[in-house]
Design an enzyme around this catalytic site. Structure first.
Site, mmCIF file in Angstrom:
data_model
loop_
_atom_site.group_PDB
_atom_site.id
_atom_site.type_symbol
_atom_site.label_atom_id
_atom_site.label_comp_id
_atom_site.label_asym_id
_atom_site.label_seq_id
_atom_site.Cartn_x
_atom_site.Cartn_y
_atom_site.Cartn_z
ATOM 1 N N PRO A 2 45.623 40.280 38.907
ATOM 2 C CA PRO A 2 46.371 39.830 37.710
ATOM 3 C C PRO A 2 45.705 40.344 36.435
ATOM 4 O O PRO A 2 44.480 40.293 36.307
ATOM 5 C CB PRO A 2 46.280 38.307 37.790
ATOM 6 C CG PRO A 2 45.798 37.974 39.150
ATOM 7 C CD PRO A 2 45.066 39.179 39.662
ATOM 8 N N GLU A 3 46.512 40.867 35.529
ATOM 9 C CA GLU A 3 46.008 41.321 34.234
ATOM 10 C C GLU A 3 46.553 40.381 33.153
ATOM 11 O O GLU A 3 47.161 39.356 33.471
ATOM 12 C CB GLU A 3 46.441 42.774 33.981
ATOM 13 C CG GLU A 3 45.964 43.721 35.076
ATOM 14 C CD GLU A 3 46.372 45.172 34.817
ATOM 15 O OE1 GLU A 3 46.559 45.559 33.655
ATOM 16 O OE2 GLU A 3 46.526 45.915 35.809
ATOM 17 N N HIS A 104 43.153 28.411 52.355
ATOM 18 C CA HIS A 104 42.464 29.071 51.247
ATOM 19 C C HIS A 104 42.512 28.267 49.954
ATOM 20 O O HIS A 104 42.295 28.813 48.879
ATOM 21 C CB HIS A 104 42.989 30.493 51.000
ATOM 22 C CG HIS A 104 43.071 31.334 52.230
ATOM 23 N ND1 HIS A 104 41.963 31.698 52.960
ATOM 24 C CD2 HIS A 104 44.131 31.854 52.881
ATOM 25 C CE1 HIS A 104 42.333 32.423 54.002
ATOM 26 N NE2 HIS A 104 43.646 32.522 53.992
ATOM 27 N N ARG A 123 41.057 35.915 49.125
ATOM 28 C CA ARG A 123 39.916 36.841 49.206
ATOM 29 C C ARG A 123 38.676 36.336 48.483
ATOM 30 O O ARG A 123 37.613 36.942 48.573
ATOM 31 C CB ARG A 123 40.343 38.219 48.673
ATOM 32 C CG ARG A 123 41.382 38.858 49.608
ATOM 33 C CD ARG A 123 41.707 40.262 49.196
ATOM 34 N NE ARG A 123 40.553 41.149 49.321
ATOM 35 C CZ ARG A 123 40.553 42.417 48.956
ATOM 36 N NH1 ARG A 123 41.650 42.946 48.446
ATOM 37 N NH2 ARG A 123 39.486 43.161 49.092
#
Ligand SMILES: [Zn+2]
Length: 282
Positions: A2-3, A104, A123
């Site tokens: 994500p930016e 997660h 991750r």
């Protein structure tokens, strides 16, 4: 990853869901986040438990959750809050306590009334840390200006003028400008017609054009609620719509929208670069 536009979309969706809500508990899965580091659970609890959320804001790619002042009124924790970085695959969801936690799920803020803010990260490159105060956080303090709210053309021109680095690396450097990543840098460089390997200082005289291109690329992403390549979803779990609106990123082999030349892709130090060899000359 994500930016800025993806984080901005999440912040705009999250703020109305959690503003004013009181945090009753903080939970951690016990698994290390960002490069295996432990979550500072004690610090998060000290900052958050018993406090209400004042609001959610963004700086660069960071999500900042401000909490109200210490109820004891001593002002000791003024400006305190929680700092979240989504890393590669981090997601935030607000769900009822009764809804099962998905795999997660690594950090949970439980609100009075039963809902939970859940940080999910397959991750585990993201992180959640207490800020006491937020402004004192070392990672935030190292960030350059935000291109939407803080950076101006004279400051950008000055920074470009002293930089020998390629313009792509310059724009990706979070210490110079906060919030850009591979997608929006590619889009901005196409918009301004600059080759990614061009020395940054050669754009110093065109700093106003470059800043306008950066902002236009970001605005396009925000207007379409972000670019979903693989993992990114907004606070409601919905994918963004900006992928089909990208001008150059991911379009290798397709015709340039400006001149028709085939868009090229090359890989520099593990990162893909997309550009039009005719519109973006060195
Ligand atoms: Zn072209």
């Amino acid at each position: 990853m994500p930016e800025l536009p993806e984080v901005e979309t999440i912040v705009r969706g999250l703020d109305p869901l959690v503003r004013g809500r009181r945090i009753e508990a903080v939970w951690w899965s016990g698994q290390g986040l960002h490069l295996g580091r432990k979550v500072d659970l004690r610090g998060l609890r000290a900052v958050a438990v018993g406090r209400a959320i004042d609001g959610v804001r963004r700086r660069g790619k960071y999500i900042l959750i401000d909490v109200d002042a210490d109820p004891a009124g001593r002002g000791r924790d003024a400006g305190a809050g929680i700092i979240i970085h989504l890393g590669m695959t981090g997601r935030l969801r607000v769900q009822p306590k009764s809804a099962p936690r998905v795999p997660h799920t690594h950090v949970v803020l439980a609100f009075a009334g039963g809902d939970e803010l859940r940080f999910v990260d397959a991750r585990r490159f993201g992180w959640v840390t207490p800020g006491r105060p937020i402004a004192g956080d070392a990672a935030l303090a190292a960030l350059g200006p935000d291109p939407l709210t803080e950076l101006d053309a004279p400051a950008l021109a000055a920074a470009l003028g002293g930089a020998r680095t390629p313009i792509k690396a310059f724009l990706l450097d979070q210490r110079r400008i906060a919030g850009l990543g591979n997608i929006y840098v590619a889009e901005a460089l196409f918009r301004v017609g600059a080759h990614p390997a061009m020395p940054a200082k050669r754009l110093a005289r065109r700093a106003d054009e470059l800043l306008a291109a950066v902002r236009a690329a970001l605005a396009s992403g925000i207007a379409r609620r972000g670019t979903s390549l693989r993992d990114y979803v907004d606070i409601d779990g919905e994918r963004g719509d900006n992928l089909s609106a990208l001008l150059v990123y991911g379009r290798q082999g397709e015709p340039c929208l400006r001149c028709g030349t085939s868009i090229r892709r090359r890989v520099d130090s593990g990162r893909a670069t997309f550009f039009c060899p005719r519109c973006q000359r060195r």
